[in-house]
Motif scaffolding. Structure first.
Motif, short mmCIF file in Angstrom:
data_model
loop_
_atom_site.label_atom_id
_atom_site.label_comp_id
_atom_site.label_asym_id
_atom_site.label_seq_id
_atom_site.Cartn_x
_atom_site.Cartn_y
_atom_site.Cartn_z
N PHE A 192 -2.38 -40.43 -16.81
CA PHE A 192 -1.74 -41.51 -15.78
C PHE A 192 -1.01 -40.78 -14.50
N ASP A 193 0.71 -40.71 -15.34
CA ASP A 193 1.65 -39.85 -14.50
C ASP A 193 1.37 -38.23 -13.63
N PHE A 194 0.43 -37.57 -14.78
CA PHE A 194 0.36 -36.49 -14.12
C PHE A 194 -0.91 -36.26 -13.18
N TYR A 195 -2.27 -37.01 -12.76
CA TYR A 195 -3.69 -37.09 -12.71
C TYR A 195 -3.07 -38.48 -10.84
N PHE A 196 -2.30 -38.81 -11.17
CA PHE A 196 -1.96 -40.56 -9.98
C PHE A 196 -0.58 -40.44 -9.78
N VAL A 197 -0.13 -40.76 -10.18
CA VAL A 197 1.59 -41.15 -10.10
C VAL A 197 2.15 -40.30 -9.16
N GLN A 198 2.25 -39.37 -9.28
CA GLN A 198 2.76 -37.59 -9.20
C GLN A 198 2.21 -37.13 -7.68
N PRO A 199 1.53 -37.12 -7.81
CA PRO A 199 0.37 -36.55 -6.82
C PRO A 199 1.02 -37.85 -5.57
N GLU A 200 0.69 -39.12 -5.33
CA GLU A 200 1.11 -39.84 -4.78
C GLU A 200 2.12 -39.59 -3.84
N ILE A 201 3.30 -39.20 -5.09
CA ILE A 201 4.65 -39.11 -4.67
C ILE A 201 5.06 -38.26 -3.97
N LEU A 202 4.09 -37.27 -4.13
CA LEU A 202 3.76 -36.08 -2.93
C LEU A 202 3.07 -36.38 -2.03
N LYS A 203 2.16 -36.92 -2.05
CA LYS A 203 1.54 -37.64 -0.45
C LYS A 203 2.63 -38.19 0.30
N ILE A 204 3.24 -39.05 0.10
CA ILE A 204 4.02 -39.82 0.15
C ILE A 204 5.81 -39.16 0.90
N LYS A 205 5.67 -38.15 0.61
CA LYS A 205 6.99 -37.07 1.07
C LYS A 205 6.33 -36.19 1.61
N ARG A 206 4.98 -36.07 1.55
CA ARG A 206 4.93 -34.85 2.49
C ARG A 206 4.41 -36.21 3.58
N ASP A 207 3.51 -36.86 4.39
CA ASP A 207 3.68 -37.97 5.25
C ASP A 207 4.71 -38.15 6.08
N ALA A 208 5.91 -38.44 4.93
CA ALA A 208 7.15 -38.51 5.87
C ALA A 208 7.40 -37.35 6.60
N LEU A 209 7.54 -36.29 6.04
CA LEU A 209 7.77 -35.13 6.18
C LEU A 209 6.96 -34.68 7.64
N ASN A 210 5.94 -34.90 7.34
CA ASN A 210 5.53 -35.04 9.33
C ASN A 210 5.54 -35.81 10.25
N LYS A 211 5.74 -36.84 9.73
CA LYS A 211 6.71 -37.74 10.72
C LYS A 211 7.64 -37.06 11.12
N LYS A 212 8.06 -36.62 10.61
CA LYS A 212 9.32 -36.16 11.20
C LYS A 212 9.16 -34.90 11.93
N LEU A 213 8.64 -34.19 11.80
CA LEU A 213 8.31 -32.63 12.35
C LEU A 213 7.14 -33.01 12.98
N THR A 214 6.75 -34.38 13.56
CA THR A 214 5.70 -34.63 14.71
C THR A 214 6.84 -35.18 15.77
N PRO A 219 4.12 -28.78 14.56
CA PRO A 219 3.13 -29.69 13.72
C PRO A 219 3.60 -29.94 12.06
N PRO A 220 2.64 -30.45 12.07
CA PRO A 220 2.78 -30.68 11.05
C PRO A 220 2.16 -29.70 9.29
N MET A 221 2.56 -30.59 7.87
CA MET A 221 2.56 -29.29 7.37
C MET A 221 1.07 -29.39 7.39
N LYS A 222 0.65 -28.17 6.53
CA LYS A 222 -0.87 -28.11 6.47
C LYS A 222 -1.07 -28.26 4.98
#
Length: 222
Positions: A192-214, A219-222
């Motif tokens: 559960f942690d590998f397939y669901f939790v960690q990807p969600e944590i990375l997505k949240i971090k990536r979205d936050a970073l892309n917001k700052k870049l915008t 340009p946002p991260m690919k």
């Protein structure tokens, strides 16, 4: 162990009270109070097993348990399923947790079904029997070493190694020990942690970073 009331890690310090035997065997209760100052609730287990004697050859308790389960609280002591886990997987896991002490065999059957559904949904393995699906995800090289070793060992639980036909039906009730069924739940938690939790944590971090870049006009991260 974790207190089944507050889910805080505590040192087990059970006291045993032997209250006799009937035609089915010898019985004891085990009780302790959670040391967590915010909890302080009783944890009570009921157990049946072989008689345990003291140095005067008097029966004082039970050992080699035939069964031992919690009577207070009547609930699972496992941690809650993360919200990001799909409902069908979460439901199987929760039920496997709830029946663990009453029927390790049934709990293990639900855990194997949950594992198979995880591998099919997230690892995209070809549908087959569980043993072959496990081998496929191992061969893919996508899992970290500790998870590879964990799911590979599952094929030995329920005597799959000696009776490979038992792996063809994940819902089949086969003989397992309590510790094996509990360990299966540990493996599912890790998946559960590998397939669901960690990807969600990375997505949240990536979205936050892309917001700052915008906001900075970049340009946002690919």
């Amino acid at each position: 162990m974790k207190c089944p009331h507050c889910i805080v890690e505590v040192n087990p310090n059970f006291r045993e009270h032997y209250f006799g035997n009937d035609s089915s065997g010898h019985w004891s209760t085990f009780h302790m109070t959670c040391p967590n100052p915010n909890c302080k609730k009783f944890i009570i287990d009921l157990a049946k097993g072989e008689p345990r004697k003291d140095f005067q050859n008097q029966i004082v308790g039970v050992q080699n348990f035939e069964m031992r389960f919690s009577v207070n609280p009547l609930t699972s002591s496992r941690p809650p399923v993360p919200d990001v886990v799909d409902k069908i997987l979460a439901d199987d896991y929760k039920e496997a947790c709830l029946i663990l002490t009453f029927s390790p065999k049934a709990s293990a059957a639900l855990s194997r079904r949950c594992l198979q559904n995880i591998l099919r949904e997230k690892a995209k393995v070809k549908k087959g029997d569980l043993a072959n699906e496990i081998q496929e995800v191992i061969n893919s090289g996508h899992l970290p070493t500790h998870l590879v070793e964990s799911i590979d060992a599952i094929r030995n639980i329920g005597n799959f190694a000696a009776h490979p036909n038992k792996s063809k039906s994940t819902g089949e009730i086969v003989e397992v020990e309590f510790g094996e069924a509990e360990w299966l739940l540990d493996v599912i938690e890790s998946l559960f942690d590998f397939y669901f939790v960690q990807p969600e944590i990375l997505k949240i971090k990536r979205d936050a970073l892309n917001k700052k870049l915008t906001e900075m006009g970049k340009p946002p991260m690919k």
